[in-house]
Design an enzyme around this catalytic site. Structure first.
Site, PDB file in Angstrom:
ATOM      1  N   CYS A   1       3.245   6.150   6.142  1.00 42.28           N
ATOM      2  CA  CYS A   1       3.525   7.470   6.716  1.00 42.28           C
ATOM      3  C   CYS A   1       3.512   7.439   8.242  1.00 42.28           C
ATOM      4  O   CYS A   1       2.582   6.897   8.850  1.00 42.28           O
ATOM      5  CB  CYS A   1       2.460   8.424   6.212  1.00 42.28           C
TER       6      CYS A   1
ATOM      7  N   ARG B   1      10.204  17.332   0.388  1.00 35.77           N
ATOM      8  CA  ARG B   1       8.798  17.099   0.714  1.00 35.77           C
ATOM      9  C   ARG B   1       8.502  17.473   2.174  1.00 35.77           C
ATOM     10  O   ARG B   1       7.382  17.777   2.542  1.00 35.77           O
ATOM     11  CB  ARG B   1       8.472  15.621   0.475  1.00 35.77           C
TER      12      ARG B   1
HETATM   13  P1  RVP Z   1      -1.128   5.229   0.587  1.00 39.35           P
HETATM   14  O1  RVP Z   1      -1.946   5.239  -0.681  1.00 39.35           O
HETATM   15  O2  RVP Z   1      -1.950   5.014   1.810  1.00 39.35           O
HETATM   16  O3  RVP Z   1       0.041   4.289   0.496  1.00 39.35           O
HETATM   17  O4  RVP Z   1      -0.539   6.708   0.734  1.00 39.35           O
HETATM   18  C1  RVP Z   1       0.212   7.340  -0.251  1.00 39.35           C
HETATM   19  C2  RVP Z   1       0.465   8.765   0.165  1.00 39.35           C
HETATM   20  O5  RVP Z   1       1.270   8.802   1.349  1.00 39.35           O
HETATM   21  C3  RVP Z   1       1.263   9.593  -0.821  1.00 39.35           C
HETATM   22  O6  RVP Z   1       0.506  10.069  -1.903  1.00 39.35           O
HETATM   23  C4  RVP Z   1       1.790  10.711   0.060  1.00 39.35           C
HETATM   24  O7  RVP Z   1       0.853  11.735   0.259  1.00 39.35           O
HETATM   25  C5  RVP Z   1       2.014  10.022   1.377  1.00 39.35           C
HETATM   26  N1  RVP Z   1       3.421   9.689   1.611  1.00 39.35           N
HETATM   27  C6  RVP Z   1       4.396   9.372   0.729  1.00 39.35           C
HETATM   28  N2  RVP Z   1       5.528   9.143   1.416  1.00 39.35           N
HETATM   29  C7  RVP Z   1       5.208   9.313   2.690  1.00 39.35           C
HETATM   30  C8  RVP Z   1       6.100   9.190   3.833  1.00 39.35           C
HETATM   31  O8  RVP Z   1       7.222   8.736   3.724  1.00 39.35           O
HETATM   32  N3  RVP Z   1       5.631   9.606   4.979  1.00 39.35           N
HETATM   33  N4  RVP Z   1       3.916   9.634   2.805  1.00 39.35           N
END
Ligand code: RVP
EC number: 1.1.1.205
Length: 498
Positions: free
Chosen positions: A320, A419
């Site tokens: 993210c 989203r």
């Molecule tokens: P991680 O477990 O740290 O990989 O994080 C997963 C979380 O990141 C998802 O459950 C969602 O809330 C968030 N996410 C998913 N896509 C993206 C993005 O493209 N920014 N972020």
């Protein structure tokens, strides 16, 4: 003037546990990781509890039907990704609900008019030697016979030999009727010395195969998360605040057990409207999670709209880049601590307990235990699950490493504009996520055994046997950056492994 919160917002890596008294009851076997998934009133039991405190992220590269089945069999729950058509998402939900341990839908099928050459091609493609021969060649067509490697001899049989001339025909097959239990099916398998038992419905259609080897795996899943009445695995699905009036009914029709609004920033009127609509249509029959939020204000807003659990976290996900792009977010540990405070206040005021889910940002396994101790009831993880065999993405070699692909919902690859919706036009103007690789880690079950083992060990050190106990009694300390360095191997020359 803008409001300033002067407290630094922190993340999991900045904290450690201080041990509590480990009593003789604090052994790993005595620890329960059961946790509420949906809200409940004081003195009552939640309608759904998880047996392990994990759910998988609402992402294309994480939560499809295959991963959902494996996670539910191990005691957690998946939310099938919503950035796909209503039909394909519903189909994934349906596949999870139809899954019966040991009962497999035949993935290799031909018709009696096909040839030995077709059989060889299919075996090569699927790697499976049992082929269902149905009238129309589909997995659930009328069963005409079965072909296994014992039915043909490559040294003598011509490749254009018709299947009807060498298959074991229906009249000579032993089969089970749809509705029999796995142990009944297995009794037939043993009695008749079979390797495979086809299960047919009253119209003679092939519904499943039961293979001799599958039976034991059923017994290996004592924590399986299923509906006790109809024995189906539990599954959730992600929804958005645009097409919910069409999507939710289709998911309900497919058998979904719970939905969750998927958004990077959930403190919005769109979410309130979505929750209200779902509650008007389905009442308590369909629980709904909402989020993400990072403070008490956002939490209360969504709870008052009717949400059954609240998801916490902005910008901490491994893929993210929301914080860089939009400048919104909060350190994940602080976000959980703040929301949990508000949740506890709300509980004191109303007697209603609202579970909170810590979403994203887990790097080490002990971060999971910290999140739980800080007040999260369960965790949503993407990167963690993306590494496993059961995730939907490609496994590949990158230099000397085996990796799997993992991409964010806010990347141009996923194009999940809903989203990141701020109302107005339907498109993604800038990326909030990246496309990446994660190290391949093998089977989910093996990894869960290690991770859960570590959580149990930490809980033993804290002197706690339940997650509620951990939330109430853990002692947590902030650590300096120098002590973080001290936490890993230091001042030694590491030997190369293996
Ligand atoms: P991680 O477990 O740290 O990989 O994080 C997963 C979380 O990141 C998802 O459950 C969602 O809330 C968030 N996410 C998913 N896509 C993206 C993005 O493209 N920014 N972020």
């Amino acid at each position: 003037m803008a409001k300033f919160i002067n407290e630094v917002s922190r993340t999991f890596g900045e904290y450690l546990f201080i041990p509590g008294l480990t009593t003789s009851e604090c052994t790993p076997d005595n620890i329960s990781l059961a946790t509420p998934l949906v809200k409940y009133a004081k003195g009552q039991e939640p309608k759904i509890k998880l047996n392990i405190p994990f759910v998988s992220a609402i992402m294309q590269s994480v939560s499809n039907d295959t991963l959902a089945i494996e996670l539910a069999r191990n005691g957690g729950l998946s939310f099938i990704f919503g950035s796909q058509t209503i039909e394909s998402q519903s189909e994934m939900v349906r596949k999870v609900k139809k899954f019966k341990a040991g009962f497999v839908t035949s993935d290799s099928n031909l018709t009696p008019h096909d040839t030995l050459a077709d059989v060889l091609r299919l075996v090569q493609k699927t790697g499976h030697s049992t082929i269902g021969i149905t009238a129309d060649g589909t997995p659930n067509g009328k069963l005409m016979g079965i072909v296994t490697s014992r039915d043909y001899r490559l040294s003598t049989d011509p490749l254009d030999k018709k299947i009807e001339d060498f298959m074991t025909p229906f009249e000579r097959l032993t089969y089970g009727k749809l509705g029999i239990s796995l142990s009944e099916a297995n009794d037939i398998i043993w009695e008749h010395k079979l390797n495979t038992l086809p299960i047919i419905d009253e119209g003679g259609r092939l519904i499943y195969f039961v293979f001799r080897k599958d039976y034991d795996s059923h017994k290996e899943n004592p924590l399986e998360l299923s509906n006790k009445e109809n024995k189906t695995l539990l599954v959730g699905a992600g929804i958005n605040t645009r097409d919910y009036q069409e999507r939710v009914p289709a998911l309900v029709e497919a058998g979904v057990d719970i939905v969750c609004i998927d958004s990077s920033d959930g403190y919005s009127e769109w979410q309130r409207n979505t929750i209200k609509w779902v509650k008007e249509q389905y009442g308590d029959r369909l629980p709904i999670g909402a989020g993400n939020v990072v403070d008490g204000e956002g939490f209360r807003y969504l709870v008052e709209a009717g949400a059954d659990f609240i998801k916490v976290g902005i910008g901490g996900g491994s893929i993210c880049i929301t914080r860089e792009q939009k400048g919104i977010g909060r350190g994940q540990a602080t976000a959980i601590i703040e929301v949990a405070k508000e949740r506890n206040r709300y509980y004191e005021e109303t007697g209603i307990y609202i579970p909170i889910c810590s979403d994203g940002g887990i790097v080490h396994d002990y971060h999971m235990t910290l999140a739980l101790a800080m007040g999260a009831d369960f965790l949503m993880m993407g990167r963690y699950f993306a590494r496993f065999d059961e995730s939907p993405t490609k496994k590949m070699k990158l230099g000397n490493n085996i990796v799997k692909e993992y991409w964010g919902e806010g990347s141009f690859r996923a194009r999940n504009w809903q989203r990141y919706d701020s109302g107005g036009q339907e498109n993604l103007k800038f990326e909030e996520g990246v496309d990446s690789y994660v190290p391949y880690a093998g089977k989910m079950k093996d990894n869960l055994a290690t991770t859960l083992g570590k959580i149990r060990a930490t809980m033993c050190s804290c002197g706690t046997t339940t997650l509620a106990d951990l939330q109430a009694n853990a002692k947590i300390t902030l650590v300096s950056s120098t002590s973080i360095v001290e936490g890993g191997a230091h001042d030694v020359i590491l030997k190369e492994r293996g």
